[in-house]
Design an enzyme around this catalytic site. Structure first.
Site, PDB file in Angstrom:
ATOM      1  N   GLU A 273       0.801  -1.231   0.000  1.00  0.00           N
ATOM      2  CA  GLU A 273       0.000   0.000   0.000  1.00  0.00           C
ATOM      3  C   GLU A 273       0.835   1.284   0.000  1.00  0.00           C
ATOM      4  O   GLU A 273       0.566   2.200   0.764  1.00  0.00           O
ATOM      5  CB  GLU A 273      -0.964  -0.008   1.194  1.00  0.00           C
ATOM      6  CG  GLU A 273      -1.972  -1.125   1.084  1.00  0.00           C
ATOM      7  CD  GLU A 273      -3.050  -1.047   2.151  1.00  0.00           C
ATOM      8  OE1 GLU A 273      -4.201  -0.806   1.790  1.00  0.00           O
ATOM      9  OE2 GLU A 273      -2.722  -1.240   3.338  1.00  0.00           O
TER      10      GLU A 273
HETATM   11  C1  ACM Z   1      -2.332  -5.459   3.650  1.00  0.00           C
HETATM   12  O1  ACM Z   1      -3.438  -5.901   3.996  1.00  0.00           O
HETATM   13  N1  ACM Z   1      -2.200  -4.174   3.361  1.00  0.00           N
HETATM   14  C2  ACM Z   1      -1.166  -6.313   3.546  1.00  0.00           C
END
Ligand code: ACM
Length: 652
Positions: A273
């Site tokens: 992310e």
């Molecule tokens: C995640 O759930 N961002 C690894």
């Protein structure tokens, strides 16, 4: 070979009868099990003899074992201590207490895991999880043969390990809770005693809000002024600056320090992310990307993916210098990623297939996210080898259940992990061919759930305590509140972030939604009973003169059971009215109680119709549909779990 039975403690009683159902509800189901008539009976409680039995070559990773219960006693054979551990976990499920003492059905079990990596991610970063919480979850893991604790130790909202080199990491970034280094060692030791490896995750270069609050000079810009308290990366686009050597100097030092606490060969660097906007928008970093050719092909547009791969390569040098194998989330995957890096898929099964195609070992976490509040059956259906060609299957190391903790603090954490994590444990341990029977999985899961609670997990107790607290202004309403909560589930997927209620790290997780089970057992069983009843009735076949169908005794029992529950639900809104008046904090759930009452009011006459073999009346169905659609709307981020079954009963 380890002989668990002392000859003097044995006496044998042959069972008078034997049936296939007498088999113990083992979970995970073993690779091979043969059951025989009869029991070995213990003169004393056998659990007393079950620990400290780990002997054999300390380095073996072989988890296979052979457990035999015969008239002469129980024997457990394994190559090494891990096999003994796993065999003892099975033995614990084989033995049962009866009014006349402990007994074990005669059996011969040969077992070995399908996958070598069977993990559980505990997120201690979003809400801190004190050591006792981690330890009891390790006990649960051992009971169902999970063997890797993936310990998510830092994120935007916290850095959770003491650092002697960079003390602001725990004093500032870990101000809401951190593990001392002694505690980390203690947890690692406790896990090792149970045959569980500990893989730490230090999430980089995103999810670093807390780290940057402590050491802002490592950031891409100075946007982080304090440890973030809101959830979601969109609140916290905090990224390390990957262009400065000082970033790597610091990371080298801190990761060297951290790695010294974790003997396991794997080290997780996160990598998820990172939307890259901070990098693109920081002139110094955008220029670095252009100078180094980290641009989209044929353009001068900075490409954050290439810069992250550069960062990953720098991380790999550090991690390899420490003698470790690097693991990262699937965003790090790309053609330039060095092959020894293990890729963990969370965004979809395709990443597993893609990772192994590119030569990486891979793990599957997608499909096993417990925080999304899906059913055990949903997790059970996800297989690490989905989409992976047989020729590459050996590169799939296994998988991990993951419990992210935005909406789970240390009080309710167990109830979000268990018992559903056990369904994942079975998917990862047991032969795929033996694990197709979902109702049987649920049957065994119920036993395991009790076993886990007896081991010290609080997945049942904690929600009950929460409800008792909520009902304290009017305790007479506690049973009704428990009924309402038992039929509600928190909204699924990531919806809880987006329903108008603003959560922060400080928001108390003490509302009804927090006591509601991730998967309602009551609703699932109600649905199964309803489906079984519907399958056995021939509805709508007109007879003349109209005669009620003759119901089988089983259908009559099912009908009576549904009736009893529906009648109970009809009374819930009224039973809770005084409590809603006396506990304004709970009053947000008054509409949920009303919805339950409405559903029950639709079902009560429908059950009578079914008993009489009458089809549903179309006009009534249309009205019922409108009401059920309304009843499905979440209230306080919780939704009624019986609406689907109600639709089926109403023929919708
Ligand atoms: C995640 O759930 N961002 C690894």
């Amino acid at each position: 070979m380890l002989n668990l039975a002392k000859p003097c403690a044995i006496f044998l009683l042959l069972a008078v009868s034997f049936s296939a159902q007498a088999q113990r509800p083992l979970l995970p189901v073993p690779a091979q099990a043969t059951w025989h008539a009869g029991y070995y009976r213990f003169a004393t409680a056998p659990l007393l003899a079950l620990h400290r039995q780990t002997t054999g070559p300390a380095t073996s990773t072989d988890e296979s074992y052979h457990l035999r219960v015969t008239a002469a006693g129980a024997s457990l054979t394994a190559v090494g201590p891990l096999g003994i551990q796993r065999g003892l976990a099975t033995f614990r499920q084989v033995i049962e207490s009866t009014p006349r003492g402990w007994r074990a059905q005669l059996c011969d079990i040969q077992d070995a895991p399908r996958f070598a990596w069977r993990g559980l991610l505990l997120d201690a970063a979003r809400h801190f999880l004190p050591v006792p919480v981690v330890k009891r979850n390790l006990d649960g893991m051992a009971a169902v043969k999970l063997n890797v604790l993936h310990w998510h130790l830092c994120d935007d909202q916290g850095w959770r390990v003491e650092s002697k080199l960079f003390p602001r990491l725990h004093t500032v970034a870990g101000a809401t809770g951190y593990y001392t280094q002694a505690e980390v060692r203690e947890v690692v030791r406790y896990a090792a005693q149970r045959g569980i490896r500990v893989v730490p995750e230090f999430d980089l270069p995103g999810h670093t809000g807390a780290l940057l609050a402590a050491y802002p000079r490592l950031g891409s810009n100075d946007s982080i002024k304090a440890v973030p308290t809101r959830w979601g990366t969109s609140q916290n686009w905090a990224l390390l600056d990957p262009t400065r050597e000082s970033t790597y100097t610091m990371l080298d030092s801190v990761l060297t320090e951290m790695s010294g606490l974790f003997p396991d060969k794997y080290f997780h660097i996160g990598g998820d992310e990172n939307d890259g906007r901070q990098w693109r928008r920081t002139p110094r970093i955008a220029a670095f990307m252009q100078t180094n050719g980290f641009v989209k092909p044929g353009t001068t547009v900075p490409d954050k993916h290439q810069l992250q791969t550069y960062f990953n390569r720098r991380m790999l040098v550090i991690i390899q210098k420490l003698g470790k194998t690097m693991v990262g989330w699937d965003e790090i995957l790309g053609p330039d990623l060095p092959a020894p890096i293990v890729v963990e898929s969370w965004r979809g099964p395709k990443a597993v297939a893609e990772a192994v195609r590119l030569g990486h070992p891979a793990l599957r976490a997608h499909g096993y996210y417990l925080d999304l509040n899906y059913s055990a059956a949903t997790h059970y259906a996800a297989d690490p080898l989905q989409g992976v060609p047989d020729s590459l299957a050996s590169r799939v190391l296994g998988g991990e259940a993951a419990m992210w903790a935005e909406f789970a603090d240390s009080v309710i954490y167990d109830s979000r992990v268990w018992p559903r994590a056990a369904a994942v444990a079975e998917r990862l341990w047991s032969p795929a061919a033996l694990t197709q029977d979902v109702p049987d999985m649920y049957r065994r899961l119920a036993f395991v759930s009790s076993e886990l609670e007896a081991l010290g997990l609080r997945h049942r107790r904690a929600p009950v305590a929460l409800l008792r607290q909520l009902a304290s202004p009017y305790p007479a309403a506690l049973p009704a509140l428990q009924t309402l909560a038992s039929l509600a589930e928190p909204v699924k997927d990531y919806k809880r972030h987006f329903q108008g209620f603003k959560y922060t790290t400080e928001t108390p997780l003490t509302r009804l939604v927090d006591a509601a089970p991730a998967e309602s057992d009551v609703a699932r069983r109600f649905g199964a009973t309803a489906d079984s009843l519907l399958a056995s009735l021939s509805i709508g076949v007109p007879t003349f003169p109209a005669t009620p169908p003759k119901l089988s005794p089983a259908s009559q029992r099912q009908l009576a059971s549904l009736r009893r529950q529906v009648a109970d639900w009809q009374g819930i809104p009224e039973a809770l009215t005084p409590l809603f008046a006396l506990n304004p904090g709970l009053a947000e759930y008054a509409p949920l109680a009303v919805q339950l009452g409405l559903v029950a009011n639709l079902l009560a006459p429908r059950l009578t119709q079914l008993e009489q073999g009458q089809p549903a009346v179309p006009a009534a169905q249309a009205a019922a549909k409108i009401q059920l659609d309304a009843a499905q709307k979440p209230v306080g981020q919780a939704e009624l779990a019986i609406v689907g079954a109600a639709r089926r009963l109403l023929g919708l």
